[in-house]
Write an enzyme that holds these catalytic residues in place. Sequence first.
Site, PDB file in Angstrom:
ATOM      1  N   SER A 111       0.798  -1.220   0.000  1.00  0.00           N
ATOM      2  CA  SER A 111       0.000   0.000   0.000  1.00  0.00           C
ATOM      3  C   SER A 111       0.832   1.272   0.000  1.00  0.00           C
ATOM      4  CB  SER A 111      -0.948  -0.036   1.189  1.00  0.00           C
ATOM      5  OG  SER A 111      -1.850   1.030   1.122  1.00  0.00           O
ATOM      6  N   HIS A 112       0.751   2.053   1.072  1.00  0.00           N
ATOM      7  CA  HIS A 112       1.421   3.355   1.101  1.00  0.00           C
ATOM      8  C   HIS A 112       2.894   3.247   1.500  1.00  0.00           C
ATOM      9  CE1 HIS A 112      -0.048   2.306   5.045  1.00  0.00           C
ATOM     10  NE2 HIS A 112       0.909   3.063   5.558  1.00  0.00           N
ATOM     11  N   ASP A 276      -2.965   6.141  -3.384  1.00  0.00           N
ATOM     12  CA  ASP A 276      -1.745   5.519  -2.849  1.00  0.00           C
ATOM     13  C   ASP A 276      -1.283   4.344  -3.709  1.00  0.00           C
ATOM     14  OD1 ASP A 276      -3.786   3.786  -2.173  1.00  0.00           O
ATOM     15  OD2 ASP A 276      -2.812   3.120  -0.334  1.00  0.00           O
ATOM     16  N   ASP A 278      -1.704   1.124  -3.837  1.00  0.00           N
ATOM     17  CA  ASP A 278      -2.643   0.124  -4.339  1.00  0.00           C
ATOM     18  C   ASP A 278      -4.011   0.705  -4.661  1.00  0.00           C
ATOM     19  OD1 ASP A 278      -3.020   0.592  -1.607  1.00  0.00           O
ATOM     20  OD2 ASP A 278      -3.966  -1.357  -1.305  1.00  0.00           O
ATOM     21  N   ASP A 280      -6.345   2.378  -2.953  1.00  0.00           N
ATOM     22  CA  ASP A 280      -7.513   2.406  -2.075  1.00  0.00           C
ATOM     23  C   ASP A 280      -7.628   3.686  -1.253  1.00  0.00           C
ATOM     24  OD1 ASP A 280      -5.391   1.741  -0.462  1.00  0.00           O
ATOM     25  OD2 ASP A 280      -6.326  -0.046   0.430  1.00  0.00           O
ATOM     26  N   ARG A 281      -6.570   4.498  -1.227  1.00  0.00           N
ATOM     27  CA  ARG A 281      -6.655   5.748  -0.466  1.00  0.00           C
ATOM     28  C   ARG A 281      -6.921   6.935  -1.377  1.00  0.00           C
ATOM     29  NH1 ARG A 281      -2.449   5.912   4.500  1.00  0.00           N
ATOM     30  NH2 ARG A 281      -2.718   3.760   5.144  1.00  0.00           N
ATOM     31  N   LYS A 375     -11.685   0.129   0.838  1.00  0.00           N
ATOM     32  CA  LYS A 375     -11.741   1.556   0.582  1.00  0.00           C
ATOM     33  C   LYS A 375     -11.356   1.771  -0.876  1.00  0.00           C
ATOM     34  CE  LYS A 375      -7.226   2.325   2.842  1.00  0.00           C
ATOM     35  NZ  LYS A 375      -6.933   1.178   3.705  1.00  0.00           N
TER      36      LYS A 375
END
Length: 542
Positions: A111-112, A276, A278, A280-281, A375
């Site tokens: 992710s991030h 981000d 992946d 989702d943010r 998300k």
Amino acid sequence: MCLQTTTPFNDQRPGTSGLRKTVTVFQQAHYLENFVQSVLDCLPDLPGCTLVIGGDGRYHNDTAIEIILRMAAANGVARAVVGHGGIMSTPAASNLIRQRRALGGFILSASHNPGGPLGDFGIKFNGSNGGPATEALTEAFFARSRQLTTYRILDAVPVIDLNRLGMVALGPLEVEIIDSVADYALLMEQIFDMAAIRRLFAGGFRMVFDGMNAVTGPYAVEILENRLGAAQGTVINRLPLPDFGGHHPDPNLVHAAELVSMLTGPDAPDFGAASDGDGDRNMVLGRDFYISPSDSLAVLAANAHLVPHFAAGLFGVARSMPTSLAVDRVAAALAIPCYETPTGWKFFGTLLDAGRINICGEESFGTGSDHVREKDGLWAVLMWLNVLAVRKISAEALMREHWRDYGRNFYSRHDYEGVESAAADALMAELRSGLADLPGRILANHIVASADDFSYADPVDGSRSVRQGVRIIFKDGARIVYRLSGTGTSGSTLRVYLERYEADPARHGSSATEALAELTRIAAEHGGIARHTGRTAPDVVT
Ligand code: VG1
Ligand code: CO
């Protein structure tokens, strides 16, 4: 087919969102294989099932996908649906799992967290509802990983070209390589008033979307530029790269500095957004105007009925515990329930599946709904665009109007990164041991109303989660929350969340930093942050 002997690793407990380690840890012999087999061993109905597999394209993505495919084949999986080039955003994967009625999916992402050979890698399993495995299941994966002595993998098979769309056989496994952008774009068209957003762009509305050289670029180009008519070049850093172009794909004011500066000044575009690693943010910005994720959740909930998918209204909302109470005020006005869950999207799954909520979010730039079980960064951006298109006002005006109607929850999160784990643990232990004495005490000018270590009983399945963060709640509604991150890969990250409510519109103009200055001092002193960590200031403030 090969039954490979192995020895267990003792550090494969998934955190807030999957198993995250440095790439070098994942490159150890058998490390990824052991975890994948541990997951597969915990899944009922594996033989003959379909699995979705994709990742955010970071370094090690292709290698990991190849291993998972060979293991899926040897474990009796019938079909694997894989993203083109091995790439698939987290929300797109969630959607595909649901659409294909898959048993679940492996999402390869940290992710991030930064990527590249010296960066981080991660793997997470989502179940048949499209959502992250529940805590009970991730604990079962961990327990299995500590006993594992063998795993199954197909050997001596050619490497599949993930860049060629279509069907290909890998032993008994059918591998289907698909363009995951098309399915996702279709889903978005079913949710939003695309015509209204198209008119918005046709009328001269300008935006910048920062793909941060991560997974979202191709999705954003297709939806914003190709289907909605945003100007060519609206999506910057659009190409997914294994090292994210050296950037840190965390959409916040520090790491999305390029976007922030583009949104500054009188000639700046009307709207800015970033996603981000992946996808989702989301971070959203108006011209010269930052919108906190907690405020974004609240204002989207208040205006959701303007979006076709929510035309019948919301029936419930949820937020993670550290997320500000701004959305609670919207829920109260709408007379719908607002659930408070522990940090991490996995806790929203039961509520979404049971139809108790249809919008939820976290302070960490995560917003989503019942359209998938993750998300969804681009979804949140489209929510904003749809609302702005219908309301015909600027993002800043929309937010200020919201504060006027509901009051403003000043909010900030302070992260102390790379703290020595023993020091961070000692800080938390000291906070926990002092909790019982706090109610009634006065810290600076604030009287403590209650203090606890957050625990949660899932209202749908009754499962309990404890030790989810220390919170101090003051009589005037202000809050301080302390918790340790569950997504880092070295040392500990201490997160301190600060919040204070202000009803008076005359005071809504101050910055969060000013409004929270006193609470910041209380949090630092009460937590003994400098004493324990040697730090006098946070590394990242959002
Ligand atoms: C962080 C955020 C949390 C989020 C999680 C995964 O966890 O605080 O809200 O759900 O990252 O997001 P932690 O334990 O580090 O605070 V992502 O975009 O990494 O899948
Ligand atoms: Co993410």
